[in-house]
Design a protein around this motif. Structure first.
Motif, short mmCIF file in Angstrom:
data_model
loop_
_atom_site.label_atom_id
_atom_site.label_comp_id
_atom_site.label_asym_id
_atom_site.label_seq_id
_atom_site.Cartn_x
_atom_site.Cartn_y
_atom_site.Cartn_z
N LEU A 20 29.08 45.95 33.35
CA LEU A 20 29.42 46.66 34.98
C LEU A 20 31.27 46.12 34.48
CD1 LEU A 20 27.27 45.62 37.17
CD2 LEU A 20 27.20 47.43 35.95
N ALA A 21 32.22 45.17 34.64
CA ALA A 21 33.74 44.47 34.74
C ALA A 21 33.89 45.64 34.01
CB ALA A 21 33.40 43.28 34.87
N ARG A 22 33.56 45.39 32.52
CA ARG A 22 34.10 46.24 31.50
C ARG A 22 34.41 48.06 32.05
NH1 ARG A 22 38.25 44.02 28.62
NH2 ARG A 22 37.56 42.57 27.54
N GLU A 23 33.24 48.27 32.56
CA GLU A 23 33.43 49.50 32.88
C GLU A 23 34.52 50.03 34.03
OE1 GLU A 23 32.27 53.95 32.58
OE2 GLU A 23 31.33 52.25 31.78
N ALA A 24 34.59 49.07 35.18
CA ALA A 24 35.00 49.56 36.35
C ALA A 24 36.88 49.45 35.59
CB ALA A 24 35.12 48.48 37.07
N GLU A 25 37.41 48.74 34.39
CA GLU A 25 38.11 48.36 33.66
C GLU A 25 38.52 49.77 33.27
OE1 GLU A 25 40.57 45.80 31.24
OE2 GLU A 25 38.48 46.84 30.05
N THR A 26 37.54 50.31 33.00
CA THR A 26 37.71 52.23 32.12
C THR A 26 38.40 53.22 33.43
OG1 THR A 26 36.27 51.75 30.27
CG2 THR A 26 36.68 53.73 31.14
N ALA A 27 37.46 52.78 34.32
CA ALA A 27 37.59 53.70 35.63
C ALA A 27 39.09 53.93 35.86
CB ALA A 27 37.01 53.11 36.36
N ALA A 28 39.69 51.96 36.06
CA ALA A 28 40.90 52.40 36.54
C ALA A 28 42.20 52.60 35.85
CB ALA A 28 40.99 50.57 37.00
N LYS A 29 41.64 52.22 34.99
CA LYS A 29 43.07 53.09 33.53
C LYS A 29 42.73 54.40 33.94
CE LYS A 29 42.80 49.27 30.26
NZ LYS A 29 42.22 48.15 28.68
N ASP A 30 41.70 54.96 33.69
CA ASP A 30 41.71 56.81 34.23
C ASP A 30 42.16 56.73 35.04
OD1 ASP A 30 40.12 57.03 31.70
OD2 ASP A 30 37.88 56.71 32.57
N LEU A 31 42.45 56.54 36.08
CA LEU A 31 43.02 56.74 36.82
C LEU A 31 44.65 56.57 36.93
CD1 LEU A 31 40.45 54.73 40.13
CD2 LEU A 31 40.91 57.70 39.23
N GLY A 32 45.11 55.74 35.96
CA GLY A 32 46.60 55.72 35.72
C GLY A 32 46.36 54.20 36.66
N VAL A 33 45.81 53.48 36.56
CA VAL A 33 46.34 51.84 36.68
C VAL A 33 46.46 51.34 34.97
CG1 VAL A 33 45.84 49.32 37.67
CG2 VAL A 33 44.84 52.00 39.00
N GLU A 34 48.02 50.59 35.03
CA GLU A 34 48.35 49.94 34.53
C GLU A 34 48.46 48.28 33.76
OE1 GLU A 34 52.43 51.73 33.31
OE2 GLU A 34 51.52 53.54 33.42
N ASN A 35 48.34 48.05 35.21
CA ASN A 35 48.53 46.22 35.52
C ASN A 35 46.99 45.70 36.28
OD1 ASN A 35 51.02 46.00 35.25
ND2 ASN A 35 51.63 47.29 37.65
N ILE A 36 46.42 45.44 34.58
CA ILE A 36 45.50 44.83 34.99
C ILE A 36 44.95 43.83 34.43
CG2 ILE A 36 42.99 46.13 34.32
CD1 ILE A 36 43.17 48.47 34.55
N ARG A 37 44.59 42.49 34.97
CA ARG A 37 44.32 41.24 34.24
C ARG A 37 42.47 41.14 34.15
NH1 ARG A 37 47.50 36.73 37.09
NH2 ARG A 37 49.66 37.67 36.99
N PHE A 38 41.72 41.48 33.31
CA PHE A 38 40.28 41.31 33.14
C PHE A 38 39.87 39.48 32.79
CE2 PHE A 38 36.56 41.56 30.94
CZ PHE A 38 36.08 42.89 31.69
N LYS A 39 39.20 39.53 34.18
CA LYS A 39 39.18 37.72 33.68
C LYS A 39 37.82 37.84 33.41
CE LYS A 39 43.70 36.51 33.22
NZ LYS A 39 44.13 35.14 34.16
N ARG A 40 37.38 36.33 33.47
CA ARG A 40 35.97 35.56 33.48
C ARG A 40 36.08 34.65 34.09
NH1 ARG A 40 34.97 31.41 30.15
NH2 ARG A 40 36.11 31.09 28.32
N VAL A 41 34.80 34.19 34.90
CA VAL A 41 34.58 33.61 35.67
C VAL A 41 34.02 31.94 34.88
CG1 VAL A 41 33.71 32.04 37.55
CG2 VAL A 41 34.38 33.51 37.85
N GLU A 42 35.12 31.04 34.90
CA GLU A 42 34.93 29.77 33.26
C GLU A 42 33.64 29.02 33.60
OE1 GLU A 42 36.61 26.01 32.57
OE2 GLU A 42 37.18 26.54 34.07
N GLU A 43 32.70 29.09 32.31
CA GLU A 43 31.54 28.40 32.46
C GLU A 43 30.97 27.30 32.72
OE1 GLU A 43 28.27 28.25 32.92
OE2 GLU A 43 28.07 30.64 32.25
N THR A 44 30.52 27.32 33.67
CA THR A 44 30.69 25.24 34.13
C THR A 44 29.05 24.52 33.12
OG1 THR A 44 29.35 26.17 36.83
CG2 THR A 44 31.74 25.44 36.52
N VAL A 45 28.27 25.45 32.58
CA VAL A 45 27.21 25.12 32.47
C VAL A 45 27.01 24.13 30.82
CG1 VAL A 45 24.69 25.53 31.60
CG2 VAL A 45 26.11 25.87 34.28
N PRO A 46 26.49 23.26 30.58
CA PRO A 46 26.63 22.12 29.50
C PRO A 46 26.53 23.28 28.01
CG PRO A 46 25.95 21.39 30.83
CD PRO A 46 25.84 22.29 31.63
#
Length: 199
Positions: A20-46
């Motif tokens: 879902l996040a990658r699809e949102a990134e694609t949509a934003a790029k299609d709208l001309g957004v260039e300043n994008i930080r694509f980040k994951r939330v840190e995994e805390t489970v061992p």
């Protein structure tokens, strides 16, 4: 929209919300957004616990090189797109850990007027998706953020389940064309609102 700063921050155990996040990134790029930080939330489970679920472990290995989100990303962004699965109608503890570290930003008014929208998933059609998004937005109200829920601003929202709070899907399912359109419509609405606020 090329001057907007967009943070896309996701948590995903088996890959749905990463998609879902990658699809949102694609949509934003299609709208001309260039300043994008694509980040994951840190995994805390061992990792030894993650290994008990093959899909979880595989996705963790495939994506662990993606940078983890910090409060600095929230401070930097004009708009933020969050995507994470429901846990009993609420956010996963991993995401809550990030939110719980925003006290300094909140106290200094650094989160006021950030434009925020959210997406989620659950194992079944009524597994807490709406509750999860409402829980996110409740936190955003404390921030003083501007909530950019999709509502029914685009007819495709009706065609993909009619969730006015944000895109939601069943975990593990592939996105079809209409669902991708719904994500794009939500991203467009959030960024258009951000553009107006920035002006």
């Amino acid at each position: 929209m090329e001057n907007l700063k967009l943070a896309i921050i996701y948590y995903s155990s088996t890959g749905t919300n990463y998609t879902l996040a990658r699809e949102a990134e694609t949509a934003a790029k299609d709208l001309g957004v260039e300043n994008i930080r694509f980040k994951r939330v840190e995994e805390t489970v061992p990792e030894e616990v993650i290994k008990e679920n093959e899909d979880w472990h595989n996705h963790y290995q495939e994506t662990k090189e993606i940078e983890t989100a910090t409060v600095e990303d929230l401070d930097w962004a004009d708009a933020i797109i969050f995507s994470y699965p429901t846990r009993y109608g609420d956010a996963p503890s991993q995401f809550k850990s990030l939110v719980d570290s925003t006290g300094g930003l909140w106290q200094n008014g650094k989160l006021v007027n950030k434009v925020v929208t959210g997406m989620t998933s659950a194992a079944n059609p009524h597994g807490g998706q709406e509750g999860t998004l409402l829980s996110l937005y409740k936190t955003m109200m404390h921030w003083g953020a501007i909530i950019a829920a999709p509502g029914y601003a685009d007819p495709v929202i009706f065609e993909t389940g009619g969730n006015p709070y944000g895109f939601s899907t069943i975990g593990g399912s592939d996105l079809d064309g209409k669902q991708k359109q719904a994500i794009a419509a939500q991203v467009k609405r959030a960024l258009e609102i951000t553009e107006k606020i920035n002006k």
